[in-house]
Each structure stands twice: as C-alpha cells, then as structure tokens.
Design a protein around this motif. Sequence first.
Motif, PDB file in Angstrom:
ATOM      1  N   VAL A  58       0.919  -1.140   0.194  1.00 25.47           N
ATOM      2  CA  VAL A  58      -0.015   0.001   0.147  1.00 25.47           C
ATOM      3  C   VAL A  58       1.006   1.184   0.180  1.00 25.47           C
ATOM      4  O   VAL A  58       1.898   1.119   0.609  1.00 25.47           O
ATOM      5  N   VAL A  59       0.462   2.312  -0.736  1.00 19.97           N
ATOM      6  CA  VAL A  59       1.235   3.602  -0.763  1.00 19.97           C
ATOM      7  C   VAL A  59       0.136   4.637  -0.534  1.00 19.97           C
ATOM      8  O   VAL A  59      -0.799   4.814  -0.993  1.00 19.97           O
ATOM      9  N   SER A  73       4.795  10.689   0.701  1.00 20.72           N
ATOM     10  CA  SER A  73       4.162   9.551   0.402  1.00 20.72           C
ATOM     11  C   SER A  73       4.994   8.515   1.310  1.00 20.72           C
ATOM     12  O   SER A  73       6.131   8.588   1.438  1.00 20.72           O
ATOM     13  N   GLN A  74       4.132   7.413   1.676  1.00 21.27           N
ATOM     14  CA  GLN A  74       4.809   6.379   2.706  1.00 21.27           C
ATOM     15  C   GLN A  74       4.203   4.964   2.274  1.00 21.27           C
ATOM     16  O   GLN A  74       2.984   4.943   1.826  1.00 21.27           O
ATOM     17  N   GLY A  75       4.976   4.195   2.190  1.00 20.57           N
ATOM     18  CA  GLY A  75       4.642   2.741   1.575  1.00 20.57           C
ATOM     19  C   GLY A  75       4.433   1.824   2.923  1.00 20.57           C
ATOM     20  O   GLY A  75       5.144   1.903   3.908  1.00 20.57           O
ATOM     21  N   GLY A  76       3.467   0.744   2.830  1.00 20.71           N
ATOM     22  CA  GLY A  76       3.701  -0.156   3.837  1.00 20.71           C
ATOM     23  C   GLY A  76       2.938  -1.336   3.446  1.00 20.71           C
ATOM     24  O   GLY A  76       2.814  -1.651   2.165  1.00 20.71           O
ATOM     25  N   PRO A  90       5.869   2.157   8.269  1.00 21.22           N
ATOM     26  CA  PRO A  90       6.959   2.060   9.344  1.00 21.22           C
ATOM     27  C   PRO A  90       6.857   2.750  10.690  1.00 21.22           C
ATOM     28  O   PRO A  90       7.247   2.375  11.601  1.00 21.22           O
ATOM     29  N   PHE A  91       5.977   3.886  10.687  1.00 20.25           N
ATOM     30  CA  PHE A  91       5.838   4.743  11.743  1.00 20.25           C
ATOM     31  C   PHE A  91       4.338   4.917  12.030  1.00 20.25           C
ATOM     32  O   PHE A  91       4.184   6.071  13.040  1.00 20.25           O
ATOM     33  N   ASP A  92       3.439   4.145  11.689  1.00 17.35           N
ATOM     34  CA  ASP A  92       2.155   4.504  11.814  1.00 17.35           C
ATOM     35  C   ASP A  92       1.283   3.154  11.272  1.00 17.35           C
ATOM     36  O   ASP A  92       1.776   2.489  10.685  1.00 17.35           O
ATOM     37  N   THR A  93       0.207   3.035  12.006  1.00 16.34           N
ATOM     38  CA  THR A  93      -0.733   1.987  11.851  1.00 16.34           C
ATOM     39  C   THR A  93      -2.276   2.622  11.488  1.00 16.34           C
ATOM     40  O   THR A  93      -2.674   3.446  12.723  1.00 16.34           O
ATOM     41  N   GLN A  94      -2.966   2.557  10.578  1.00 15.51           N
ATOM     42  CA  GLN A  94      -4.239   2.967  10.382  1.00 15.51           C
ATOM     43  C   GLN A  94      -5.200   1.813   9.997  1.00 15.51           C
ATOM     44  O   GLN A  94      -4.797   0.689   9.835  1.00 15.51           O
ATOM     45  N   TYR A  95      -6.279   2.118  10.385  1.00 17.60           N
ATOM     46  CA  TYR A  95      -7.466   1.020  10.265  1.00 17.60           C
ATOM     47  C   TYR A  95      -8.828   1.689   9.435  1.00 17.60           C
ATOM     48  O   TYR A  95      -9.006   2.868   9.419  1.00 17.60           O
ATOM     49  N   PHE A  96      -9.101   0.988   8.676  1.00 14.43           N
ATOM     50  CA  PHE A  96     -10.413   1.156   7.775  1.00 14.43           C
ATOM     51  C   PHE A  96     -11.388   0.002   7.599  1.00 14.43           C
ATOM     52  O   PHE A  96     -11.161  -1.111   8.172  1.00 14.43           O
ATOM     53  N   ILE A  97     -12.590   0.306   7.351  1.00 17.17           N
ATOM     54  CA  ILE A  97     -13.488  -0.746   6.899  1.00 17.17           C
ATOM     55  C   ILE A  97     -13.990  -0.374   5.535  1.00 17.17           C
ATOM     56  O   ILE A  97     -13.901   0.725   4.995  1.00 17.17           O
TER      57      ILE A  97
END
Length: 245
Positions: A58-59, A73-76, A90-97
Amino acid sequence: MKRFSLFLLSLFMLAILAACSKSEKDVAPPQGMYAGTLPCADCPGIKTAITFDQDGSVVETQLYENTDGASLSQGGTWKMDKGIVTVTFPFDTQYFIVKSADAIEMTDKDGKRSETLSEQYTLKKVAPKVASDFAGRYRLAGDRMLDGSGETLTILGNAQNGVTVTFSADGVEEGCTFNGQGKIVNDQVEIPLQTVNPDLKSTLVIRSTGPDSMNVFTSKANDKNDLGLFCTNGKTLAGDYVKAK
C-alpha cells in the motif's frame, strides 16, 4: 408457550449471526486508489490518497492544506481480518472498514466509526491519473517568469506508465538543467533525486494543480533547497508551471 418463544428467539439470534458472518465474508477487500480530505487538528484538512495493491502493499500520500505544498508519500502493507483493514506503515498504523464497493472509512483499531464525523473520514474510490495526464510542455508561471526566469518543464510518458522529466532554460543564458525518470504515485510524479545526484536523498514531486498547470516541489519542505542545486544564479526548479500554448 415459553419454550416456543425461546425457540423463536434462538432462531432469530442464529439468523443474525449467520447474516453477520455472511456479510463479513462477502465484503470485498479494498483494491485500487481511494482519495478524500481527512479532518486535521491544526489545518483545514489533509488531502489523502491511498492505493491498495493485490500483493498486500500500500502507498499513501498526504498533503496538508494551506501549508508549504509538501506532500509526503509512505509505503507499507495491508491485511483484512474480520472486516477491518489494517494498514501498517514504518511509523504509523491506520484502520479502515469497507463502507461500500466504492468507499472506505477510517476507524479505530476495533473498527469503531466516528459518531459525528463518519463522512469526513470516508475516502472514495477514484480512477488514478496516468502518464498522459501529465505529458506536455510547461513554462514557469507567476512572478518568477516576470523576473526573467525562463525554465521549461517537459514531461513525456512511457509504456510502463512512468515519465521522463526534463527542465531546461529557454531563451536565457543562466537557468536550470535537469533530466530524470519518475513514476506516478497517487496522482503525482515522484523522482528520487539520488538517481540524478548520488549525494541527495530528497524526492522531487510534480503535482497537477489544474487542467493545464503543474506545481514542482519536494516531498519534504526542508529539502526544497535541493531543487536549486540543478540551477545557476540562485534559481530553482520549484514553482508553478503552466502548459505552453
């Protein structure tokens, strides 16, 4: 009668559980690019675009409105479990539905939605820009053009949907010289400057600001001086460019 009522209640609960299980199973994971403006504590909003790939990568690209124009921009990676999409950077976690076939909504780690700002945390699926949307020849606009700066930006697309970017001085003795290969990330062109100058670690960004205009900056505001290293007489690649007639 009491036993019959309990029997009906049991059937009702089983039906609800079955429906929930089926609903979670039938929800397709996000694919492609989603965009929108998320709430911001100290700015009007955060323009956000996030692209989910089938390989689990994901980007995300974010631009804080009314700031200096830097967009980072950050990739994960991402995964979906029990209806919650977890995006790990790398420095963040996000949550979606997955809100619908064409929308996702940012939530907390348990999938809880905002009671009052649900729509503001929603990102909608969009068709991403391709190389042809950027291709063209652009001239420096605004005050710098009036000061005699004659930089020209040329963007050419290629078969892999990447772009070749060239800056040149047009009609002036001193100016900017640059040539690099970029890729399109969440509707903006990004060129790691290390591919052009091994001593640099910044990223040049070209973002469309209208049907016939482009803005050139760096992904981090603190790196903006790097764009002057390709120029003479105090000039810089940074600025607003409009399509040449």
